[in-house]
Design an enzyme around this catalytic site. Structure first.
Site, PDB file in Angstrom:
ATOM      1  N   ARG A 234      61.799 -99.666 -12.519  1.00 59.09           N
ATOM      2  CA  ARG A 234      61.702 -99.449 -11.081  1.00 59.09           C
ATOM      3  C   ARG A 234      62.135 -98.018 -10.780  1.00 59.09           C
ATOM      4  O   ARG A 234      63.058 -97.485 -11.395  1.00 59.09           O
ATOM      5  CB  ARG A 234      62.605-100.432 -10.318  1.00 59.09           C
ATOM      6  N   GLU A 263      56.532 -95.782  -3.382  1.00 57.87           N
ATOM      7  CA  GLU A 263      55.216 -95.728  -4.034  1.00 57.87           C
ATOM      8  C   GLU A 263      54.100 -95.968  -3.028  1.00 57.87           C
ATOM      9  O   GLU A 263      54.158 -96.943  -2.267  1.00 57.87           O
ATOM     10  CB  GLU A 263      55.150 -96.765  -5.164  1.00 57.87           C
ATOM     11  N   HIS A 285      52.273 -96.420 -11.827  1.00 54.56           N
ATOM     12  CA  HIS A 285      52.743 -97.815 -11.880  1.00 54.56           C
ATOM     13  C   HIS A 285      51.677 -98.729 -12.493  1.00 54.56           C
ATOM     14  O   HIS A 285      51.308 -99.762 -11.940  1.00 54.56           O
ATOM     15  CB  HIS A 285      53.130 -98.315 -10.485  1.00 54.56           C
TER      16      HIS A 285
END
Length: 317
Positions: A234, A263, A285
């Site tokens: 994370r 994000e 990601h």
């Protein structure tokens, strides 16, 4: 009849098949949902599916029909679980689906950075090979993974798999004891020792209040061997501004990040400001997102919903 609303279907690739649930239902899906659309879109829903769309407590309290929040991911920090427990909403998540894809991505980042693949590729495209006048050139340092000390923060399924792969490369894996805690047993290496002796540090922890910014300038200054920092966990696990300082001061030798604190990150965020450097790789990601892993996730997601409707909920958090 259940009303199922998927708030962010576009967080799964379009080629991933979602099996039709085996009970009577109405299915509604949206590619994306903004915070101000959540309450309206979930009105009357009995089951909500979310990957990253936040479900704060004040919104959950506006949804009297909601009985299940099925998170299409492992991390559930997007859901106010305390309010869910208070008003009787079950929260489920996805487990074990990323045991190959995330560790493989972590090692892709390690290999690319240890061997300076990005820098060498740019040199080749710029004609440096031809300018060298010989069969190879040595503009950038190349380091093996073999014999490198691998500090692993997070000892769950992903951390364990990273340790297995690391051993196959001839690395020396170490599981970091939880920051600020002692006496955790033989599996763990003291936190301070992992910081001081690792050549690569890779993060596989959930994001909680305890783990937020677990790596910041004090930790970077304790890293005697200038390790690579790999984060496929994370974004909030690392203080990104302090990471930039660590890179600038040579406290770490490079960074491979698949996640960001916010994000997508803004282009002027600390992480994005260093993303073009040869010793930094930022990916969007996608460590979790192999086709195989996404299909496993999708199948488990529908399974979680079906088991809940059967009265035997699984993967409850």
């Amino acid at each position: 009849m259940h009303k199922i609303v998927f708030l962010d279907r576009a967080t799964l690739a379009p080629q991933i098949r979602l099996r039709v649930p085996s009970f009577a239902h109405e299915w509604i899906e949206y590619d994306r949902t903004t915070p101000d659309q959540v309450a309206e879109r979930l009105a009357g829903a009995t089951i909500a599916i979310t990957n990253k769309v936040a479900l704060p407590g004040e919104v959950l309290k506006m949804l009297p029909n909601l009985t299940l929040v099925a998170v299409a991911a492992t991390g559930t920090d997007c859901v106010d679980k305390a309010v869910c427990r208070q008003i009787g909403i079950v929260v489920s998540n996805i487990r074990g689906y990323a045991a190959n894809t995330v560790p493989e991505h972590a090692f892709a980042l390690m290999l690319a950075l240890r061997r300076n693949l990005i820098a060498y590729r740019e040199d080749v495209l710029a004609g440096e090979w031809q300018k060298s006048g010989q069969f190879c050139f040595f503009n950038h340092t190349i380091r093996d993974l073999a014999d490198a000390r691998l500090g692993i923060i997070g000892e769950g399924v992903l951390g364990q798999r990273v340790a297995e792969i690391g051993k196959a490369f001839g690395m020396v894996p170490m599981f970091a004891a939880h920051k600020g805690r002692t006496g955790q047993g033989g599996l763990y290496t003291p936190w301070e020792d992992v910081l001081a002796t690792s050549d690569v540090i890779t993060l596989h922890s959930p994001l909680t209040e305890r783990t937020r910014n677990m790596l910041a300038l004090p930790e970077f200054r304790a890293m005697a061997r200038r390790p690579l920092i790999i984060n496929t966990g994370r974004g909030g696990l690392v203080d990104e501004a302090d990471l930039v300082t660590a890179l600038d001061e040579g406290l770490v030798s490079g960074a491979g990040f698949d996640v960001a604190d916010g994000e997508p990150p803004s282009m002027d965020s600390p992480l994005m400001r260093v993303a073009s450097r040869h010793n930094v790789i930022v990916t969007p990601h996608v460590a979790w997102a192999s086709n195989e892993a996404q299909q496993t996730l999708a199948d488990q997601l529908i399974g979680n919903i079906e088991w809940f409707v059967e009265g035997a909920p699984v993967n409850v958090v």
